[in-house]
Every structure is written in structure tokens, then in C-alpha cells.
Scaffold this motif. Structure first.
Motif, PDB file in Angstrom:
ATOM      1  N   UNK A   1      29.612  39.592  44.184  1.00  0.00           N
ATOM      2  CA  UNK A   1      29.990  38.177  44.302  1.00  0.00           C
ATOM      3  C   UNK A   1      31.350  37.964  43.659  1.00  0.00           C
ATOM      4  N   UNK A   2      32.230  37.343  44.423  1.00  0.00           N
ATOM      5  CA  UNK A   2      33.595  37.082  43.945  1.00  0.00           C
ATOM      6  C   UNK A   2      33.815  35.583  43.806  1.00  0.00           C
ATOM      7  N   UNK A   3      34.603  35.225  42.825  1.00  0.00           N
ATOM      8  CA  UNK A   3      35.078  33.847  42.737  1.00  0.00           C
ATOM      9  C   UNK A   3      36.394  33.850  41.980  1.00  0.00           C
ATOM     10  N   UNK A   4      37.364  33.151  42.509  1.00  0.00           N
ATOM     11  CA  UNK A   4      38.706  33.065  41.912  1.00  0.00           C
ATOM     12  C   UNK A   4      39.275  34.438  41.596  1.00  0.00           C
ATOM     13  N   UNK A   5      39.036  35.377  42.513  1.00  0.00           N
ATOM     14  CA  UNK A   5      39.627  36.707  42.370  1.00  0.00           C
ATOM     15  C   UNK A   5      38.958  37.607  41.358  1.00  0.00           C
ATOM     16  N   UNK A   6      37.794  37.210  40.878  1.00  0.00           N
ATOM     17  CA  UNK A   6      37.082  38.037  39.900  1.00  0.00           C
ATOM     18  C   UNK A   6      35.667  38.313  40.382  1.00  0.00           C
ATOM     19  N   UNK A   7      35.090  39.428  39.923  1.00  0.00           N
ATOM     20  CA  UNK A   7      33.690  39.707  40.233  1.00  0.00           C
ATOM     21  C   UNK A   7      32.846  38.908  39.254  1.00  0.00           C
ATOM     22  N   UNK A   8      31.994  38.042  39.779  1.00  0.00           N
ATOM     23  CA  UNK A   8      31.169  37.235  38.875  1.00  0.00           C
ATOM     24  C   UNK A   8      29.753  37.816  38.751  1.00  0.00           C
TER      25      UNK A   8
ATOM     26  N   UNK B   1      37.957  32.888  47.544  1.00  0.00           N
ATOM     27  CA  UNK B   1      37.485  33.695  46.412  1.00  0.00           C
ATOM     28  C   UNK B   1      38.262  35.003  46.285  1.00  0.00           C
ATOM     29  N   UNK B   2      38.848  35.453  47.402  1.00  0.00           N
ATOM     30  CA  UNK B   2      39.607  36.713  47.363  1.00  0.00           C
ATOM     31  C   UNK B   2      38.985  37.808  48.211  1.00  0.00           C
ATOM     32  N   UNK B   3      38.012  37.457  49.046  1.00  0.00           N
ATOM     33  CA  UNK B   3      37.329  38.481  49.862  1.00  0.00           C
ATOM     34  C   UNK B   3      38.296  39.112  50.867  1.00  0.00           C
ATOM     35  N   UNK B   4      38.948  38.264  51.649  1.00  0.00           N
ATOM     36  CA  UNK B   4      39.868  38.792  52.673  1.00  0.00           C
ATOM     37  C   UNK B   4      41.056  39.485  52.014  1.00  0.00           C
ATOM     38  N   UNK B   5      41.507  38.947  50.899  1.00  0.00           N
ATOM     39  CA  UNK B   5      42.627  39.582  50.173  1.00  0.00           C
ATOM     40  C   UNK B   5      42.222  40.992  49.740  1.00  0.00           C
TER      41      UNK B   5
ATOM     42  N   UNK C   1      45.496  36.083  43.533  1.00  0.00           N
ATOM     43  CA  UNK C   1      44.353  36.113  44.454  1.00  0.00           C
ATOM     44  C   UNK C   1      43.270  37.060  43.954  1.00  0.00           C
ATOM     45  N   UNK C   2      43.651  38.180  43.383  1.00  0.00           N
ATOM     46  CA  UNK C   2      42.691  39.096  42.749  1.00  0.00           C
ATOM     47  C   UNK C   2      43.129  39.279  41.303  1.00  0.00           C
ATOM     48  N   UNK C   3      42.182  39.036  40.407  1.00  0.00           N
ATOM     49  CA  UNK C   3      42.563  38.940  39.005  1.00  0.00           C
ATOM     50  C   UNK C   3      41.850  40.020  38.178  1.00  0.00           C
TER      51      UNK C   3
ATOM     52  N   UNK D   1      38.129  50.456  42.406  1.00  0.00           N
ATOM     53  CA  UNK D   1      39.203  49.552  41.971  1.00  0.00           C
ATOM     54  C   UNK D   1      39.225  49.532  40.448  1.00  0.00           C
ATOM     55  N   UNK D   2      40.407  49.537  39.896  1.00  0.00           N
ATOM     56  CA  UNK D   2      40.524  49.501  38.450  1.00  0.00           C
ATOM     57  C   UNK D   2      41.573  48.468  38.041  1.00  0.00           C
ATOM     58  N   UNK D   3      41.067  47.369  37.501  1.00  0.00           N
ATOM     59  CA  UNK D   3      41.945  46.313  36.984  1.00  0.00           C
ATOM     60  C   UNK D   3      42.988  45.861  38.020  1.00  0.00           C
ATOM     61  N   UNK D   4      42.528  45.668  39.228  1.00  0.00           N
ATOM     62  CA  UNK D   4      43.423  45.378  40.360  1.00  0.00           C
ATOM     63  C   UNK D   4      43.888  43.918  40.334  1.00  0.00           C
ATOM     64  N   UNK D   5      45.190  43.744  40.394  1.00  0.00           N
ATOM     65  CA  UNK D   5      45.764  42.391  40.436  1.00  0.00           C
ATOM     66  C   UNK D   5      46.613  42.274  41.702  1.00  0.00           C
ATOM     67  N   UNK D   6      46.310  41.263  42.523  1.00  0.00           N
ATOM     68  CA  UNK D   6      47.114  41.000  43.723  1.00  0.00           C
ATOM     69  C   UNK D   6      47.544  39.542  43.690  1.00  0.00           C
ATOM     70  N   UNK D   7      48.816  39.318  43.935  1.00  0.00           N
ATOM     71  CA  UNK D   7      49.338  37.948  43.850  1.00  0.00           C
ATOM     72  C   UNK D   7      50.078  37.576  45.127  1.00  0.00           C
ATOM     73  N   UNK D   8      49.952  36.291  45.513  1.00  0.00           N
ATOM     74  CA  UNK D   8      50.812  35.717  46.556  1.00  0.00           C
ATOM     75  C   UNK D   8      51.794  34.808  45.820  1.00  0.00           C
TER      76      UNK D   8
END
Lengths: 293, 315
Positions: free
Chosen positions: B206-213, B39-43, B18-20, B6-13
Motif C-alpha cells: 500500500x502506497x500513499x504520498x510516495x511512501x509504503x504505508x 500515491x505514486x503507483x504509476x510513477x 512523487x516517491x519518497x 528498491x532502496x531508499x528510492x526518491x523520484x521527483x517531478x
């Protein structure tokens, strides 16, 4: 948890199949085939078919046999006379049964899948939304055509074989086209609209109720316009009336029952337009099930 | 080659991101995808299946670009969704054979494989019954079986132990472990149950708020804590040990029930000092192990570090 060395074979990938919708259709038909209600509805259709088989035997064999004591009676009885009206009536009676069967088979086809979270599983496999939709529609078409055109074509074949002559053969060919066209004009919009309702609402019962209420409202509205404006052709806005109008024209009935003065192509265009609108909404909804954004 | 890239992937509803800007490379093996709800896991999994279209950035699975080559990806991977899946009026065998047909198997082959996979996941004679009669555990096994029917090289598992009783959960985890070890399938396991991930995975994201933490191999995330030990004394000497440790200021935590203590030694002290203290107090130490961080503590620390409040405090 396996208690012994248990595994599964490798799979190197199957051929790139183009027509995956046939698996969807086959599965739907397989599920329907084990349903008692579905079997009963098809059985009812079969009873009507058997009655018509006897009618053709009575007219083509018994009534034509000068040595048969029943021949004069059968020749005088209108009910046993075989004409285009016979096959038109057969399909017209079958249409009600076809509609109920499609309602039973189709009203839960998509909403039940959605309720059971099946689209997520299906679309995680190499199945596209158009395969899914085509498969579902095909299953309904098969059921619908079997109950109407399929049985009518068998009756026509029986009639042609039992009274072999050029006139009968040509009539049967003409009525075959009529049977196919009339059935298509009824099955296509029914299947598309039932599937659309299944797509739009959450449960099978709600979908069935929506379909029935819409048909009633559609016919009532057409009648209201026709009576209020004193112009009978408004009745064409009722889809069942438009379908009947097309059927009457295709069978070239001597005494049409639907009193419309507009050309039958208007009715055909209306039915085709209705089907197209249903298809467009269906495509939008089903595509969204695979590609959410 | 990375299985998932994945490279700088952004997904929005709509307006919700959802993925930032997710940037990630997933190699083979068992990979845990951790994160709280939302967190964006299922997304992420749905994006990798081609169900969701990225707003920007790129994603590829096994070298196939998404969403353009989603069909190629789906031919090669298996997906076990989070929600309960059932085809109520058909049996598990029929359902799996149907799934197999979608991959281009012949009817006979699909049926044979359906039985093999159902044997593998441990669904016995119940496979012939309609699925509406199945328990949650049975449905969970069918869900795993349908993901394995075509022998995928990559498997996405979304909360695979949801709704299972403790025995069922252990069996499911053992199955997943077996799929990874024996079948050499790369598994991306999404869960908010940290022990599940700890038991199965060797790499954690680990994901949180659509980002890898945080991400990394499990052994680097869970490491021994310097100067932290768990100690226990000979039966009957627990209170004396507690007194001695308290007096030295080393007692960190007393574990209830088993008479053991967590101690934190000063920078200049080591394990030998602990034994010396016990000997001077006439106590015999019977248990002494270095403490490790848990995945839970790492996860909570990571969440705290990346919380908006922490970011605000840093500013």
C-alpha cells in the motif's frame, strides 16, 4: 476469456538487434501504403514520371530516327529536348508533390502516436528513442526520395540506355549526382521540419497548418528584407529559394532562374543549418518521450 | 532473488516528490500495488521501466540496475499501461506483430505469436479489423496481449480493469489469475480497485504520498476478527434475535435485506455463549461465521494512520 485450454509459446529472447529503427520505418510505410490519399499522391507523381518517360522516348528514339515522319517536328520542339534542365525541372515539379506527400505522411507521425499513447508502449519494449526517431525519419526519406531522386534516376537510366554514348553517359552521371544532391537538399529539411512540427503540436491538422504557415512566413520575411533593403541576396533566407539555388548549381543550368549573386555554398550551409536545428529540437523532444526526467 | 528491489528510492517531478524514500523487495507471484490517486503507483512503474530517473536511491529489476540497464529489463518484462492505447489504422494482428519484431522475432514468428496471444486474451475475428473500430474492452485485451507477446517473466499491469463492464472486468481478472497460476509470471498489479487486488494478488503493497504505508501477504492483512461474528436466525425469528442481541449489548450492526446481524462479543464470551443466548430466547441460529477484516478496512485504517493529521496528533 478462453473457453478451452489456450496458451502461448515460451520465448527465450531474440538476438540483440542493433537496428530496430527498420521495424519502425517498415511499419510506417505499411500504414501509409494502405492509405488512399497517399496512393493518389504517388499516382500523381507517377503520371508526371510517365510524361517524362514519353519525352525521353520521343527525343532519344523518335527524333533520332531519320525515317520517322515526326522526327523533324520533334527536333524543332524545345519541349522534347533533353538536358540538365529537363531533370532539374522534373525534380522541381516533383518537389511540390513530395512536400504535400510528406506533409500528409509526416504531420501525424508523432502527434498521433502521442495522442494514442503509443510511445509508452513502444518504449516499454527494447526500443530506444533514437530507433523510434530514425525509423520515422527514414520512412519520410524513403517516400521523399522515391518521388524525387528515385524517379529522376530511373529517367536518367532510361536516357542513358536509349542513347548510348560516352557523352550522354558522363552527362547522366553528372546529373545523377545533381538529382541526388538536389533531392537531399529538399527532402531532408522538409522531413525534419514536418516531423518537428508533429512533435510540437497536438494534432495532425495543427502540425500541417504550422508547417505551411512557417514556410509562407519564412518566404514572406525573406522577400520583405530583400525588397526593403534592395538587396536580392536576402531571398536566400527563404528555405525553398535556398534549396532551388542549390539545385540550379548542382545541375549547372545555363539560364538560372534564381537571381542570387552569393556562392551556392551559402545556400547549402543555410539549408544544412536549418536541418540541423530541426534535428536538435527533434532529438530533445523525442528523447523526452522515453526518458521523462 | 527478488524480482524488484528498491532502496531508499526518491523520484521527483520538478519540486514535487512523487516517491519518497521507497525501500521494498518484491518476490514472485501476484503483487498488488494499492494506493489512492497520486500515491505514486504509476510513477513507481515508470521508474521501474526506466522512463523516470531517480533523484537518489537505487532500483533494480530481476537483478538489472535502473536506469543504466533499462533495456535489459524491458526485454524481459511486459507492461500494460493505464491509458487507452490504440494504433487506429492497423489491425491488432499487425500491431502485435510489430511489437514482436521489436523483441527480435522474425516476421513469421511475430505473426504466429500475435495470433497465439490474441487467442489467449480472447480477441476473436475482430483482430483483423482496424483498431479504431474496437470497443474499450477489446482495446484492453490488445493492451494485455502486447505485454505478453514475448512471454515475459515479469508483468506490470497499471489499472488493467479500467473502463471495463462487470463481465469484462471478471474476465480480465480471470486472465491475470491464469497468467500467474499457469504461466508462473510475476505480476505487479497497480490498482485503486481493492476487490480486483483482493481477487488476484497474494501480496499487497500500500502506497500513499510516495511512501509504503503497509505491505504483507494478503492472508496476514485480512485476518479473522476476534469476537466478531455474523449471525442469522431461522426465518421469522430475526426480530426476536435482534431483541435478544440488543438486550445483551452484543449487537453491532444489522445487515439490511438478508436478516443477518454482526455481533461483537465481550472479551470473556465466545461463540458458545451466543448459541446459549439464542437457546434461552427460543431462537434457532442458522448462520454463524467469524468476521474478517476487509482489504478496504485495512487500507482505510492505514491511510488514517499515515495521514498528516494523525502524525500531528501523535506529536
Amino acid at each position: 476469456m478462453p473457453v478451452y485450454e489456450q496458451t502461448y509459446r515460451s520465448f527465450e529472447g531474440g538476438p540483440a538487434l542493433r537496428w530496430r529503427w527498420r521495424f519502425v520505418a517498415a511499419q510506417e510505410l505499411r500504414v501509409l501504403a494502405v492509405s488512399r490519399v497517399f496512393k493518389f499522391l504517388v499516382f500523381l507523381g507517377g503520371l508526371h514520371y510517365l510524361f517524362r518517360v514519353m519525352q525521353i522516348v520521343a527525343f532519344d528514339i523518335v527524333a533520332q530516327d531519320p525515317n520517322n515522319p515526326l522526327a523533324p517536328l520533334l527536333q524543332r520542339a524545345d519541349i522534347f529536348y533533353i538536358s540538365g534542365q529537363t531533370f532539374y525541372d522534373f525534380i522541381s515539379y516533383q518537389l511540390t508533390l513530395m512536400f504535400v506527400t510528406l506533409l500528409y505522411a509526416g504531420s501525424g507521425m508523432i502527434c498521433n502516436d502521442v495522442r494514442n499513447n503509443l510511445p509508452e508502449v513502444y518504449f516499454s519494449k527494447p526500443l530506444r528513442w533514437y530507433d523510434y526517431l530514425t525509423g520515422k525519419l527514414l520512412a519520410l526519406f524513403v517516400v521523399g526520395f522515391f518521388l524525387t531522386a528515385g524517379m529522376a534516376l530511373l529517367l536518367l537510366l532510361q536516357h542513358a540506355l536509349m542513347s548510348p554514348s560516352w557523352e550522354v553517359a558522363i552527362d547522366c552521371l553528372r546529373w545523377s549526382i545533381g538529382a541526388l544532391g538536389y533531392s537531399a537538399a529538399a527532402v531532408l529539411p522538409s522531413a525534419l521540419f514536418i516531423l518537428l512540427c508533429s512533435c510540437l503540436v497536438n494534432g495532425q491538422n495543427y502540425a500541417a497548418i504550422t508547417v505551411i504557415m512557417t514556410i509562407i512566413a519564412n518566404t514572406a520575411l525573406a522577400a520583405m528584407f530583400a525588397e526593403t533593403l534592395r538587396y536580392q541576396n536576402w531571398y536566400v533566407f527563404s528555405v525553398p529559394v535556398a534549396v532551388g539555388h542549390v539545385g540550379e548549381k548542382l545541375f549547372q543550368l545555363a539560364r538560372p532562374q534564381i537571381a542570387l549573386t552569393i556562392p551556392w555554398t551559402y545556400s547549402l550551409l543555410y539549408v544544412a543549418g536549418f536541418s540541423l536545428v530541426c534535428l536538435v529540437f527533434l532529438v530533445i523532444r523525442v528523447r523526452k518521450m522515453e526518458v521523462a526526467s | 532473488m527478488a524480482f524488484v528491489s528498491l532502496n531508499n528510492l526518491v523520484v521527483e517531478y520538478d519540486d514535487f516528490r512523487a516517491l519518497d524514500g521507497l525501500t521494498l523487495e518484491v518476490e514472485d507471484g501476484a503483487i498488488g500495488l494499492l494506493g489512492p490517486n497520486g500515491a505514486g503507483k504509476s510513477t513507481l512503474l515508470k521508474t521501474l521501466l526506466g522512463f523516470l530517473r531517480p533523484r537518489s536511491g537505487t532500483a533494480s529489476v530481476m537483478g538489472y540496475r535502473l536506469p543504466e540497464q533499462a533495456l535489459e529489463v524491458r526485454r524481459r518484462m511486459g507492461y500494460m499501461p493505464e491509458r487507452e492505447v490504440s494504433s487506429p489504422r492497423v489491425s491488432a494482428v499487425s500491431f502485435l506483430a510489430y511489437c514482436g519484431r521489436m523483441f527480435g522475432m522474425t516476421r513469421a514468428d511475430a505473426l504466429e505469436r500475435a495470433h497465439e496471444v490474441l487467442n489467449y486474451v480472447g480477441l476473436g475475428e475482430a483482430r483483423y479489423r482496424p483498431m479504431q473500430e474496437y470497443s474499450t474492452g477489446m482495446l484492453q485485451r490488445v493492451k494485455l496481449a502486447q505485454a505478453l507477446i514475448h512471454d515475459p517473466k515479469l508483468l506490470f499491469l497499471d489499472e488493467p480493469t479500467n473502463g471495463l463492464d462487470p463481465d469484462g472486468r471478471l474476465e480480465m481478472l480471470a486472465l491475470i489469475r491464469d497468467i500467474v497460476d499457469r504461466r508462473h509470471v510475476t505480476v505487479l498489479l497497480s490498482s485503486h480497485l481493492l476487490p480486483d487486488v483482493q481477487q488476484v494478488c497474494r501480496y499487497v503493497i500500500m502506497l500513499n504520498r510516495g511512501r509504503v504505508i503497509r505491505h504483507g501477504p494478503l492472508e496476514t492483512l485480512i485476518r479473522p476478527l476476534d469476537h466478531h461474528y455474523e449471525v442469522g436466525a431461522r426465518p421469522g425469528e430475526e426480530s426476536a434475535l435482534e431483541t435478544a442481541l440488543s438486550r445483551a449489548g452484543w449487537l453491532f450492526h444489522r445487515q439490511v435485506g438478508n436478516g443477518r446481524f454482526q455481533v461483537t462479543l465481550p472479551e470473556n464470551a465466545d461463540c458458545a455463549d451466543l448459541f446459549r443466548l439464542a437457546r434461552d430466547a427460543g431462537i434457532q441460529i442458522r448462520h454463524c461465521v467469524p468476521l474478517k477484516t476487509t482489504l478496504e478496512s485495512v487500507f482505510i485504517d492505514s491511510l488514517d494512520e499515515h495521514s498528516p493529521e494523525a502524525a500531528h496528533a501523535r506529536v
